[in-house]
Design a protein around this motif. Structure first.
Motif, PDB file in Angstrom:
ATOM      1  N   GLU A  34       0.853  -1.188   0.000  1.00  0.00           N
ATOM      2  CA  GLU A  34       0.000   0.000   0.000  1.00  0.00           C
ATOM      3  C   GLU A  34       0.886   1.235   0.000  1.00  0.00           C
ATOM      4  N   ASP A  35       0.278   2.409  -0.101  1.00  0.00           N
ATOM      5  CA  ASP A  35       1.046   3.655  -0.184  1.00  0.00           C
ATOM      6  C   ASP A  35       1.947   3.920   1.019  1.00  0.00           C
ATOM      7  N   HIS A  36       1.576   3.394   2.183  1.00  0.00           N
ATOM      8  CA  HIS A  36       2.348   3.697   3.391  1.00  0.00           C
ATOM      9  C   HIS A  36       2.836   2.463   4.148  1.00  0.00           C
ATOM     10  N   ARG A  37       2.512   1.253   3.626  1.00  0.00           N
ATOM     11  CA  ARG A  37       2.929   0.057   4.361  1.00  0.00           C
ATOM     12  C   ARG A  37       2.970  -1.161   3.452  1.00  0.00           C
ATOM     13  N   GLY A  47       6.031 -25.549   7.843  1.00  0.00           N
ATOM     14  CA  GLY A  47       4.714 -25.082   8.276  1.00  0.00           C
ATOM     15  C   GLY A  47       4.745 -23.896   9.221  1.00  0.00           C
ATOM     16  N   VAL A  48       5.927 -23.331   9.466  1.00  0.00           N
ATOM     17  CA  VAL A  48       6.044 -22.164  10.339  1.00  0.00           C
ATOM     18  C   VAL A  48       5.484 -20.948   9.595  1.00  0.00           C
ATOM     19  N   GLU A  49       4.624 -20.182  10.279  1.00  0.00           N
ATOM     20  CA  GLU A  49       4.023 -18.996   9.679  1.00  0.00           C
ATOM     21  C   GLU A  49       4.897 -17.769   9.934  1.00  0.00           C
ATOM     22  N   PHE A  50       5.065 -16.966   8.883  1.00  0.00           N
ATOM     23  CA  PHE A  50       5.812 -15.713   8.985  1.00  0.00           C
ATOM     24  C   PHE A  50       4.878 -14.565   8.656  1.00  0.00           C
ATOM     25  N   TYR A  51       5.035 -13.456   9.389  1.00  0.00           N
ATOM     26  CA  TYR A  51       4.177 -12.290   9.178  1.00  0.00           C
ATOM     27  C   TYR A  51       4.966 -11.029   9.496  1.00  0.00           C
ATOM     28  N   ASN A  52       5.008 -10.116   8.548  1.00  0.00           N
ATOM     29  CA  ASN A  52       5.643  -8.819   8.747  1.00  0.00           C
ATOM     30  C   ASN A  52       4.673  -7.738   8.281  1.00  0.00           C
ATOM     31  N   GLU A  53       4.522  -6.716   9.083  1.00  0.00           N
ATOM     32  CA  GLU A  53       3.767  -5.532   8.697  1.00  0.00           C
ATOM     33  C   GLU A  53       4.668  -4.340   8.975  1.00  0.00           C
ATOM     34  N   ILE A  54       5.008  -3.609   7.914  1.00  0.00           N
ATOM     35  CA  ILE A  54       5.997  -2.534   8.030  1.00  0.00           C
ATOM     36  C   ILE A  54       5.401  -1.242   7.484  1.00  0.00           C
ATOM     37  N   GLU A  55       5.418  -0.201   8.318  1.00  0.00           N
ATOM     38  CA  GLU A  55       5.029   1.133   7.854  1.00  0.00           C
ATOM     39  C   GLU A  55       6.268   1.784   7.276  1.00  0.00           C
ATOM     40  N   ILE A  74      11.542 -13.887  -0.912  1.00  0.00           N
ATOM     41  CA  ILE A  74      10.559 -13.117  -1.667  1.00  0.00           C
ATOM     42  C   ILE A  74      11.093 -11.698  -1.719  1.00  0.00           C
ATOM     43  N   THR A  75      11.318 -11.192  -2.927  1.00  0.00           N
ATOM     44  CA  THR A  75      11.867  -9.850  -3.103  1.00  0.00           C
ATOM     45  C   THR A  75      10.764  -8.914  -3.570  1.00  0.00           C
ATOM     46  N   CYS A  76      10.671  -7.752  -2.934  1.00  0.00           N
ATOM     47  CA  CYS A  76       9.681  -6.744  -3.298  1.00  0.00           C
ATOM     48  C   CYS A  76      10.403  -5.526  -3.855  1.00  0.00           C
ATOM     49  N   PHE A  77       9.907  -5.057  -4.986  1.00  0.00           N
ATOM     50  CA  PHE A  77      10.430  -3.866  -5.639  1.00  0.00           C
ATOM     51  C   PHE A  77       9.410  -2.770  -5.386  1.00  0.00           C
ATOM     52  N   VAL A  78       9.706  -1.873  -4.458  1.00  0.00           N
ATOM     53  CA  VAL A  78       8.761  -0.855  -4.033  1.00  0.00           C
ATOM     54  C   VAL A  78       9.198   0.493  -4.607  1.00  0.00           C
ATOM     55  N   ARG A  79       8.358   1.062  -5.457  1.00  0.00           N
ATOM     56  CA  ARG A  79       8.685   2.326  -6.129  1.00  0.00           C
ATOM     57  C   ARG A  79       8.473   3.494  -5.178  1.00  0.00           C
ATOM     58  N   LYS A  80       9.484   4.322  -5.019  1.00  0.00           N
ATOM     59  CA  LYS A  80       9.391   5.508  -4.163  1.00  0.00           C
ATOM     60  C   LYS A  80       8.459   6.541  -4.801  1.00  0.00           C
ATOM     61  N   TRP A  81       7.724   7.254  -3.975  1.00  0.00           N
ATOM     62  CA  TRP A  81       6.882   8.339  -4.475  1.00  0.00           C
ATOM     63  C   TRP A  81       7.758   9.513  -4.910  1.00  0.00           C
ATOM     64  N   THR A  91      11.631   1.955   8.055  1.00  0.00           N
ATOM     65  CA  THR A  91      10.382   2.161   8.780  1.00  0.00           C
ATOM     66  C   THR A  91      10.112   3.622   9.115  1.00  0.00           C
ATOM     67  N   LYS A  92       8.832   3.907   9.304  1.00  0.00           N
ATOM     68  CA  LYS A  92       8.417   5.258   9.677  1.00  0.00           C
ATOM     69  C   LYS A  92       8.994   5.636  11.039  1.00  0.00           C
ATOM     70  N   GLU A  93       8.858   4.722  11.982  1.00  0.00           N
ATOM     71  CA  GLU A  93       9.366   4.947  13.331  1.00  0.00           C
ATOM     72  C   GLU A  93      10.827   4.530  13.399  1.00  0.00           C
TER      73      GLU A  93
END
Length: 125
Positions: A34-37, A47-55, A74-81, A91-93
């Motif tokens: 999303e735009d901010h996270r 079977g181990v679950e992984f979860y990341n939520e990053i602002e 898993i590689t993510c290509f995140v375009r800067k605004w 991270t924001k914080e």
């Protein structure tokens, strides 16, 4: 079984922020940018679950961002605004994962190390 955070590497480039979630043999991969996270989840071969939520530190262009899965990550290509603006962190914080130690302790004693153990194994000719 409780969820764990996936080990995450990130690289700042002029137009993109690259994020790599290090999970080998991942299944059931979900990536929401999303735009901010970013929200990432998957399971590994055990079977181990992984979860990341990053602002994010700054706004991104979620419509021009994508992810790619390989056997090791898993590689993510995140375009800067705003292009060509360096991110000092992902991270924001400004979060530190380890607490700062407030008092210093003396170094551990090394009395249990035997200096002669290495020389006893050596043979002379």
């Amino acid at each position: 079984m409780a969820r764990q955070h996936a080990r995450t590497l990130w690289y700042d480039r002029p137009k993109y922020v690259f994020m790599e979630f290090c999970v080998e043999d991942s299944t059931d991969v979900h990536v929401l940018i999303e735009d901010h996270r970013i929200v990432f989840s998957c399971k590994n071969a055990d079977g181990v679950e992984f979860y990341n939520e990053i602002e994010f530190y700054a706004k991104v262009n979620c419509k021009d961002s994508q992810d790619k899965r390989s056997g090791r990550s898993i590689t993510c290509f995140v375009r800067k605004w705003k292009e060509k603006v360096a991110w000092p962190r992902l991270t924001k914080e400004d979060i530190k994962l380890l607490e700062k130690v407030s008092t210093k302790r003396p170094p551990p004693a090394m009395d249990d190390l035997d200096d002669d153990s290495d020389s006893a194994d050596a043979t002379s000719t």
